[in-house]
Motif scaffolding. Structure first.
Motif, PDB file in Angstrom:
ATOM      1  N   ARG A  71     -16.108  51.083  16.858  1.00 35.92           N
ATOM      2  CA  ARG A  71     -16.197  52.498  17.271  1.00 35.92           C
ATOM      3  C   ARG A  71     -15.528  52.717  18.621  1.00 35.92           C
ATOM      4  O   ARG A  71     -14.874  53.745  18.844  1.00 35.92           O
ATOM      5  N   ALA A  72     -15.686  51.745  19.532  1.00 39.35           N
ATOM      6  CA  ALA A  72     -15.006  51.850  20.827  1.00 39.35           C
ATOM      7  C   ALA A  72     -13.490  51.758  20.655  1.00 39.35           C
ATOM      8  O   ALA A  72     -12.736  52.452  21.357  1.00 39.35           O
ATOM      9  N   CYS A  73     -13.027  50.924  19.725  1.00 38.81           N
ATOM     10  CA  CYS A  73     -11.579  50.831  19.469  1.00 38.81           C
ATOM     11  C   CYS A  73     -11.035  52.146  18.923  1.00 38.81           C
ATOM     12  O   CYS A  73      -9.910  52.553  19.269  1.00 38.81           O
ATOM     13  N   GLU A  74     -11.794  52.817  18.061  1.00 42.79           N
ATOM     14  CA  GLU A  74     -11.343  54.105  17.532  1.00 42.79           C
ATOM     15  C   GLU A  74     -11.322  55.175  18.622  1.00 42.79           C
ATOM     16  O   GLU A  74     -10.481  56.079  18.597  1.00 42.79           O
ATOM     17  N   LYS A  75     -12.222  55.059  19.583  1.00 44.74           N
ATOM     18  CA  LYS A  75     -12.284  56.067  20.645  1.00 44.74           C
ATOM     19  C   LYS A  75     -11.237  55.816  21.717  1.00 44.74           C
ATOM     20  O   LYS A  75     -10.681  56.767  22.289  1.00 44.74           O
ATOM     21  N   TRP A  76     -10.971  54.556  22.035  1.00 42.73           N
ATOM     22  CA  TRP A  76      -9.975  54.209  23.062  1.00 42.73           C
ATOM     23  C   TRP A  76      -8.949  53.255  22.448  1.00 42.73           C
ATOM     24  O   TRP A  76      -8.985  52.035  22.704  1.00 42.73           O
ATOM     25  N   PRO A  77      -8.037  53.743  21.627  1.00 41.72           N
ATOM     26  CA  PRO A  77      -7.079  52.851  20.950  1.00 41.72           C
ATOM     27  C   PRO A  77      -6.119  52.158  21.903  1.00 41.72           C
ATOM     28  O   PRO A  77      -5.696  51.032  21.655  1.00 41.72           O
ATOM     29  N   ASN A  78      -5.741  52.826  23.001  1.00 41.71           N
ATOM     30  CA  ASN A  78      -4.805  52.201  23.943  1.00 41.71           C
ATOM     31  C   ASN A  78      -5.416  50.977  24.605  1.00 41.71           C
ATOM     32  O   ASN A  78      -4.750  49.956  24.792  1.00 41.71           O
ATOM     33  N   ALA A  79      -6.700  51.076  24.981  1.00 46.41           N
ATOM     34  CA  ALA A  79      -7.362  49.925  25.611  1.00 46.41           C
ATOM     35  C   ALA A  79      -7.594  48.798  24.620  1.00 46.41           C
ATOM     36  O   ALA A  79      -7.645  47.620  24.995  1.00 46.41           O
ATOM     37  N   ALA A  80      -7.729  49.157  23.321  1.00 44.44           N
ATOM     38  CA  ALA A  80      -7.994  48.131  22.313  1.00 44.44           C
ATOM     39  C   ALA A  80      -6.754  47.311  21.987  1.00 44.44           C
ATOM     40  O   ALA A  80      -6.872  46.192  21.468  1.00 44.44           O
ATOM     41  N   ARG A  81      -5.545  47.855  22.262  1.00 44.04           N
ATOM     42  CA  ARG A  81      -4.329  47.115  21.929  1.00 44.04           C
ATOM     43  C   ARG A  81      -4.108  45.917  22.839  1.00 44.04           C
ATOM     44  O   ARG A  81      -3.485  44.949  22.450  1.00 44.04           O
ATOM     45  N   GLY A  82      -4.589  45.998  24.061  1.00 42.51           N
ATOM     46  CA  GLY A  82      -4.412  44.888  24.991  1.00 42.51           C
ATOM     47  C   GLY A  82      -5.668  44.055  25.123  1.00 42.51           C
ATOM     48  O   GLY A  82      -6.388  43.820  24.148  1.00 42.51           O
ATOM     49  N   VAL A  83      -5.932  43.617  26.332  1.00 41.20           N
ATOM     50  CA  VAL A  83      -7.102  42.771  26.592  1.00 41.20           C
ATOM     51  C   VAL A  83      -8.183  43.510  27.367  1.00 41.20           C
ATOM     52  O   VAL A  83      -9.233  42.922  27.640  1.00 41.20           O
ATOM     53  N   LEU A  84      -7.949  44.802  27.701  1.00 37.02           N
ATOM     54  CA  LEU A  84      -8.906  45.513  28.541  1.00 37.02           C
ATOM     55  C   LEU A  84     -10.241  45.719  27.835  1.00 37.02           C
ATOM     56  O   LEU A  84     -11.313  45.346  28.360  1.00 37.02           O
ATOM     57  N   LEU A  85     -10.205  46.287  26.624  1.00 33.96           N
ATOM     58  CA  LEU A  85     -11.452  46.554  25.908  1.00 33.96           C
ATOM     59  C   LEU A  85     -12.173  45.264  25.504  1.00 33.96           C
ATOM     60  O   LEU A  85     -13.404  45.172  25.677  1.00 33.96           O
ATOM     61  N   PRO A  86     -11.480  44.238  24.961  1.00 33.41           N
ATOM     62  CA  PRO A  86     -12.189  42.974  24.709  1.00 33.41           C
ATOM     63  C   PRO A  86     -12.798  42.367  25.959  1.00 33.41           C
ATOM     64  O   PRO A  86     -13.900  41.819  25.917  1.00 33.41           O
ATOM     65  N   LEU A  87     -12.087  42.494  27.081  1.00 27.75           N
ATOM     66  CA  LEU A  87     -12.616  41.936  28.327  1.00 27.75           C
ATOM     67  C   LEU A  87     -13.856  42.688  28.788  1.00 27.75           C
ATOM     68  O   LEU A  87     -14.834  42.078  29.236  1.00 27.75           O
ATOM     69  N   LEU A  88     -13.855  44.024  28.652  1.00 26.12           N
ATOM     70  CA  LEU A  88     -15.019  44.811  29.056  1.00 26.12           C
ATOM     71  C   LEU A  88     -16.229  44.487  28.181  1.00 26.12           C
ATOM     72  O   LEU A  88     -17.352  44.332  28.690  1.00 26.12           O
ATOM     73  N   PHE A  89     -16.026  44.392  26.876  1.00 26.80           N
ATOM     74  CA  PHE A  89     -17.138  44.077  25.981  1.00 26.80           C
ATOM     75  C   PHE A  89     -17.663  42.666  26.244  1.00 26.80           C
ATOM     76  O   PHE A  89     -18.884  42.432  26.218  1.00 26.80           O
TER      77      PHE A  89
END
Length: 372
Positions: A71-89
């Protein structure tokens, strides 16, 4: 003449022998490839056997939080393409464990200092008889006589503590080594979780292809059952355990128990294993009885027994068994048997294994019933 011989068709027996030899050759190669694959898999498992619990924990964490991550990837697709969203989670999951452990460590350090002061006072002056022992309904004189014979004299306390000190060094080394080992496994689990967040889509696709090639369509149904069981186990064990700890923490606070927040956290951790919260609740009740608050101790024990009964007989089976349609007995056997066999990770692996077994049994019996 040689050209004629080259273009002359082989007799039928020769052609059949050639085909059979080719088939035998392919079968031998396939068997050799299978054997080589098994050898490589066994060698790889043997190589990383010390880190298998860390890999399992990383997989459990990723499966439990994957719906939230998607759900976070669908909301912030740009952050999900790199390492930012995985790093935050990954950082959020790490802090979810590090912050309570840090608070418990600080609390334990403070309690250890108080315990050392208490031991030094006992070494010099002995331990006076508590007033609560004099008011015991039965066994009071015997306990009083034993206390005065073994704990009231400072020399007896010094001898007892001296024998404990000799074993304390070995225990401290063992505990230190275990803490370092567990810390390494935790760091590797967090690292595994990061890469599963980062490459999770590719890993899921590869697992589906491998499952389809190895087991057919039923392989994916078994994997879905395992994933649903892990989701249910996380909700039924972790969330219910935290709820029990918070509720009993308020009960401890109202009953004026010592260190209600600390014992609330201990109760929450113990409550993740069915029926184990009774140990923490019983300890708090005994401390209240030792302080002379008999009514508060009895009420705390009764409330704790009620909470454990409702959580372990109604809430947990509904959360764990409801997602996988497992009977309560299978859920209980999976949790307790998994914890005994695999350790703490078995709390989540046990129900998943029982869910897969239940699905295989259901499919097999239904197919045999249709054939009959």
């Amino acid at each position: 003449m040689p050209e004629i011989l080259n273009h002359t068709p082989l007799p039928a027996p020769v052609r059949c022998a050639h085909i059979k030899a080719s088939q035998h050759s392919r079968r031998g190669q396939q068997a050799a490839r299978t054997l080589l694959g098994l050898v490589i898999i066994l060698a790889a498992v043997y190589t990383v056997q010390g880190f298998l619990p860390a890999l399992a924990w990383g997989g459990v964490f990723s499966i439990a939080t994957w719906p939230l991550y998607t759900r976070a990837c669908e909301k912030w697709p740009n952050a999900a393409r790199g390492v930012l969203l995985p790093l935050l989670f990954t950082a959020a999951m790490a802090l979810l464990f590090v912050i309570p452990l840090t608070l418990l460590t600080l609390q334990a350090i403070g309690e250890a200092q108080s315990a050392l002061n208490w031991l030094e006072h006992a070494r010099q002056f002995g331990l006076p008889l508590p007033e609560a022992i004099k008011h015991l309904p039965f066994g009071g004189p015997s306990v009083t006589h034993w206390w005065q014979a073994h704990l009231s004299n400072p020399e007896d306390i010094s001898d007892l503590l001296g024998s404990l000190d000799s074993h304390g060094v070995a225990v401290t080394r063992t505990v230190g080594a275990q803490i370092a080992h567990r810390g390494t496994l935790f760091c590797f689990s967090i690292l595994t979780l990061f890469f599963l967040y980062k490459d999770g889509t590719s890993v899921i696709r590869q697992c589906r292809v491998a499952s389809c090639r190895a087991f057919g369509k039923r392989g994916e149904s078994i994997s879905r059952q395992i994933v649903a069981s892990i989701h249910g186990s996380v909700q039924g064990l972790v969330l219910v355990g935290i709820g029990e700890g918070v509720l009993m923490g308020f009960v401890y606070l109202i009953a004026h128990a010592p260190h209600p927040a600390l014992f609330g956290v201990i109760t929450a951790v113990a409550a993740m294993i069915p029926f184990c919260a009774l140990i923490a609740i019983g300890l708090v009740s005994l401390l209240l009885l030792a302080q002379g608050a008999s009514l508060a101790g009895i009420i705390t024990l009764c409330v704790g027994l009620t909470v454990i009964f409702v959580a372990d007989h109604f809430v947990r089976p509904a959360l764990i068994g409801g997602s996988t349609k497992l009977p309560f007995l299978w859920v209980l056997l999976g949790i307790l048997g998994g914890a005994e066999t695999w350790g703490l990770i078995g709390l989540f692996l046990g129900p998943a294994i029982m869910a897969a077994l239940n699905l295989l049994w259901t499919n097999w019996t239904n197919r045999n019933r249709v054939e009959a």
